[in-house]
Design a protein around this motif. Structure first.
Motif, PDB file in Angstrom:
ATOM      1  N   LYS A  93       0.832  -1.206   0.000  1.00 23.18           N
ATOM      2  CA  LYS A  93       0.000   0.000   0.000  1.00 23.18           C
ATOM      3  C   LYS A  93       0.872   1.263   0.000  1.00 23.18           C
ATOM      4  O   LYS A  93       0.602   2.219  -0.728  1.00 23.18           O
ATOM      5  CB  LYS A  93      -0.933  -0.015   1.216  1.00 23.18           C
ATOM      6  N   GLU A  94       1.934   1.268   0.807  1.00 24.05           N
ATOM      7  CA  GLU A  94       2.845   2.413   0.857  1.00 24.05           C
ATOM      8  C   GLU A  94       3.581   2.576  -0.479  1.00 24.05           C
ATOM      9  O   GLU A  94       3.762   3.694  -0.959  1.00 24.05           O
ATOM     10  CB  GLU A  94       3.842   2.245   2.004  1.00 24.05           C
ATOM     11  N   ILE A  95       3.979   1.464  -1.083  1.00 24.79           N
ATOM     12  CA  ILE A  95       4.671   1.505  -2.375  1.00 24.79           C
ATOM     13  C   ILE A  95       3.770   2.133  -3.444  1.00 24.79           C
ATOM     14  O   ILE A  95       4.215   2.993  -4.212  1.00 24.79           O
ATOM     15  CB  ILE A  95       5.125   0.098  -2.807  1.00 24.79           C
ATOM     16  N   GLU A  96       2.518   1.733  -3.477  1.00 25.03           N
ATOM     17  CA  GLU A  96       1.577   2.293  -4.459  1.00 25.03           C
ATOM     18  C   GLU A  96       1.417   3.805  -4.259  1.00 25.03           C
ATOM     19  O   GLU A  96       1.362   4.565  -5.227  1.00 25.03           O
ATOM     20  CB  GLU A  96       0.227   1.586  -4.383  1.00 25.03           C
ATOM     21  N   LYS A  97       1.357   4.245  -3.017  1.00 26.29           N
ATOM     22  CA  LYS A  97       1.221   5.673  -2.729  1.00 26.29           C
ATOM     23  C   LYS A  97       2.489   6.432  -3.159  1.00 26.29           C
ATOM     24  O   LYS A  97       2.397   7.507  -3.751  1.00 26.29           O
ATOM     25  CB  LYS A  97       0.939   5.880  -1.239  1.00 26.29           C
ATOM     26  N   VAL A  98       3.659   5.860  -2.882  1.00 29.40           N
ATOM     27  CA  VAL A  98       4.925   6.487  -3.306  1.00 29.40           C
ATOM     28  C   VAL A  98       4.956   6.631  -4.821  1.00 29.40           C
ATOM     29  O   VAL A  98       5.282   7.697  -5.354  1.00 29.40           O
ATOM     30  CB  VAL A  98       6.146   5.673  -2.809  1.00 29.40           C
ATOM     31  N   LYS A  99       4.600   5.569  -5.549  1.00 31.02           N
ATOM     32  CA  LYS A  99       4.578   5.626  -7.012  1.00 31.02           C
ATOM     33  C   LYS A  99       3.630   6.714  -7.502  1.00 31.02           C
ATOM     34  O   LYS A  99       3.958   7.465  -8.429  1.00 31.02           O
ATOM     35  CB  LYS A  99       4.159   4.275  -7.583  1.00 31.02           C
ATOM     36  N   ALA A 100       2.464   6.811  -6.885  1.00 31.20           N
ATOM     37  CA  ALA A 100       1.475   7.814  -7.303  1.00 31.20           C
ATOM     38  C   ALA A 100       1.998   9.230  -7.066  1.00 31.20           C
ATOM     39  O   ALA A 100       1.842  10.109  -7.922  1.00 31.20           O
ATOM     40  CB  ALA A 100       0.158   7.596  -6.559  1.00 31.20           C
ATOM     41  N   VAL A 101       2.633   9.464  -5.918  1.00 32.20           N
ATOM     42  CA  VAL A 101       3.140  10.808  -5.606  1.00 32.20           C
ATOM     43  C   VAL A 101       4.310  11.165  -6.522  1.00 32.20           C
ATOM     44  O   VAL A 101       4.406  12.295  -7.001  1.00 32.20           O
ATOM     45  CB  VAL A 101       3.521  10.929  -4.114  1.00 32.20           C
ATOM     46  N   ILE A 102       5.189  10.212  -6.801  1.00 36.43           N
ATOM     47  CA  ILE A 102       6.291  10.470  -7.736  1.00 36.43           C
ATOM     48  C   ILE A 102       5.730  10.813  -9.114  1.00 36.43           C
ATOM     49  O   ILE A 102       6.171  11.772  -9.753  1.00 36.43           O
ATOM     50  CB  ILE A 102       7.254   9.265  -7.811  1.00 36.43           C
TER      51      ILE A 102
END
Length: 108
Positions: A93-102
């Motif tokens: 879940k954190e990885i998906e959020k990081v990808k989205a913000v990048i």
């Protein structure tokens, strides 16, 4: 230093710094892909902080028992010699959020 993987949390000595760059030894998230991490002497990281407001370029995470934020607006490349220790990895879940913000910050 053992192999580090993308989205690992690692303890990094960020000093010396200049101006508003994030300072001291602190947890950081590895952003560079595994292919780069395996062969290059440099690693792309984003530092974590425990003191932040919910800015659009910050991703809230839990590291151990502490709430913190991945500071996407402070991405930097470091020599792997700056890495002191390896911790756990981000959750899916954190990885998906990081990808989205990048993507939101640097692509759109």
């Amino acid at each position: 230093m053992e192999q580090v993987n993308q989205y690992d949390i690692v303890l990094v000595n960020l000093d010396p710094t200049i101006g508003s760059e994030m300072k001291k030894t602190r947890p950081c998230v590895v952003l560079s892909p595994n292919e780069m991490n395996k062969y290059l002497h440099t690693i792309v990281i984003a530092p974590l902080t425990s003191n932040s407001k919910p800015y659009p370029t910050r991703v809230e995470v839990r590291h151990k028992t502490t709430k913190g934020w991945i500071v996407i607006d402070q991405i930097r490349t470091i020599d792997r010699l700056r890495i002191v220790k390896r911790f756990e990895s981000l959750t899916e879940k954190e990885i998906e959020k990081v990808k989205a913000v990048i993507h939101e910050t640097f692509v759109d």
